[in-house]
Design a protein around this motif. Structure first.
Motif, PDB file in Angstrom:
ATOM      1  N   GLU A  67       0.826  -1.203   0.000  1.00 14.32           N
ATOM      2  CA  GLU A  67       0.000   0.000   0.000  1.00 14.32           C
ATOM      3  C   GLU A  67       0.861   1.255   0.000  1.00 14.32           C
ATOM      4  OE1 GLU A  67      -2.551   0.378   3.406  1.00 14.32           O
ATOM      5  OE2 GLU A  67      -0.897   0.435   4.816  1.00 14.32           O
ATOM      6  N   GLN A  94     -12.356   6.915  -4.492  1.00 15.88           N
ATOM      7  CA  GLN A  94     -13.276   6.477  -3.447  1.00 15.88           C
ATOM      8  C   GLN A  94     -12.950   5.032  -3.150  1.00 15.88           C
ATOM      9  OE1 GLN A  94     -17.433   7.372  -3.970  1.00 15.88           O
ATOM     10  NE2 GLN A  94     -18.052   5.877  -2.429  1.00 15.88           N
ATOM     11  N   ASN A  95     -12.738   4.716  -1.876  1.00 19.51           N
ATOM     12  CA  ASN A  95     -12.394   3.364  -1.454  1.00 19.51           C
ATOM     13  C   ASN A  95     -13.281   2.997  -0.267  1.00 19.51           C
ATOM     14  OD1 ASN A  95     -10.701   0.958  -1.429  1.00 19.51           O
ATOM     15  ND2 ASN A  95      -9.962   1.735   0.512  1.00 19.51           N
ATOM     16  N   TYR A 118     -15.069   0.623   2.612  1.00 17.28           N
ATOM     17  CA  TYR A 118     -14.605  -0.491   3.431  1.00 17.28           C
ATOM     18  C   TYR A 118     -15.543  -0.700   4.606  1.00 17.28           C
ATOM     19  CZ  TYR A 118     -12.767   3.143   6.545  1.00 17.28           C
ATOM     20  OH  TYR A 118     -12.648   4.227   7.381  1.00 17.28           O
ATOM     21  N   GLN A 152     -10.187   9.255  -0.715  1.00 17.48           N
ATOM     22  CA  GLN A 152      -8.751   9.277  -0.454  1.00 17.48           C
ATOM     23  C   GLN A 152      -8.073  10.232  -1.426  1.00 17.48           C
ATOM     24  OE1 GLN A 152      -6.820   5.533   0.152  1.00 17.48           O
ATOM     25  NE2 GLN A 152      -8.462   4.777   1.452  1.00 17.48           N
ATOM     26  N   LYS A 179      -6.506  -2.586  -2.446  1.00 20.94           N
ATOM     27  CA  LYS A 179      -7.533  -2.057  -3.350  1.00 20.94           C
ATOM     28  C   LYS A 179      -7.322  -0.561  -3.591  1.00 20.94           C
ATOM     29  CE  LYS A 179     -12.514  -1.385  -3.623  1.00 20.94           C
ATOM     30  NZ  LYS A 179     -13.749  -1.419  -2.859  1.00 20.94           N
ATOM     31  N   ALA A 180      -7.075   0.187  -2.522  1.00 24.06           N
ATOM     32  CA  ALA A 180      -6.867   1.636  -2.653  1.00 24.06           C
ATOM     33  C   ALA A 180      -5.612   1.944  -3.468  1.00 24.06           C
ATOM     34  CB  ALA A 180      -6.794   2.291  -1.279  1.00 24.06           C
ATOM     35  N   ASN A 191      -6.269   1.288  -7.190  1.00 22.08           N
ATOM     36  CA  ASN A 191      -7.036   2.373  -7.786  1.00 22.08           C
ATOM     37  C   ASN A 191      -6.190   3.631  -7.957  1.00 22.08           C
ATOM     38  OD1 ASN A 191      -9.343   0.822  -7.914  1.00 22.08           O
ATOM     39  ND2 ASN A 191     -10.185   1.607  -6.018  1.00 22.08           N
TER      40      ASN A 191
END
Length: 140
Positions: A36, A74-75, A77, A90, A130-131, A134
């Motif tokens: 990340e 946009q993430n 969770y 984010q 995932k973030a 993206n």
């Protein structure tokens, strides 16, 4: 039920053509063992630039200079403690640092400086959070 929105900020730090990524600890409930971008949640009443500087120091020991906005994603969770669905915006910033020595926090198992080609490999092999996936689409 009203929507819950959160704000997070992350920084893409490049030194000598390599970008810093952190490996999420293997026991994490979110994105375990994925790579990340350093950063995290903005606290209530905190300016996002202060939050990014704070998160970088907490996670890497590095003092950064914020250069520009790189991306916004946009993430969504599920919150670990409350099990609530959170819609997270984010801000991904380009940052610089004078040092490449990193001291990671307990949130991560390791760090590495990756070339753009290596980041592309992580992306293609689903080894990014995932973030990060993206956010870094624009980078690779």
């Amino acid at each position: 039920m009203k929507d819950i929105w959160g704000l997070a900020v992350r920084g893409i730090c490049e030194v000598e053509g390599k970008v810093l990524l952190l490996k999420v600890r293997s026991k994490s409930s979110h994105d375990a063992s994925k790579w990340e971008i350093p950063g995290g949640k903005v606290k209530k009443g905190e300016f996002f630039d202060d939050a990014l500087r704070r998160e970088f120091i907490e996670e890497t020991g590095i003092e950064i200079t914020i250069e520009s906005l790189f991306n916004a994603i946009q993430n969504n969770y599920t919150a670990c403690k409350t099990n609530e669905q959170v819609k997270s915006i984010q801000l991904i910033m380009k940052v610089t640092a004078d040092v490449s020595e990193v001291q990671i926090s307990e949130e991560h198992d390791e760090y590495k400086w990756f070339t753009k080609e290596e980041v592309r490999e992580l992306y293609n092999n689903d080894l990014l959070s995932k973030a990060a996936k993206n956010a870094l689409e624009k980078y690779i």
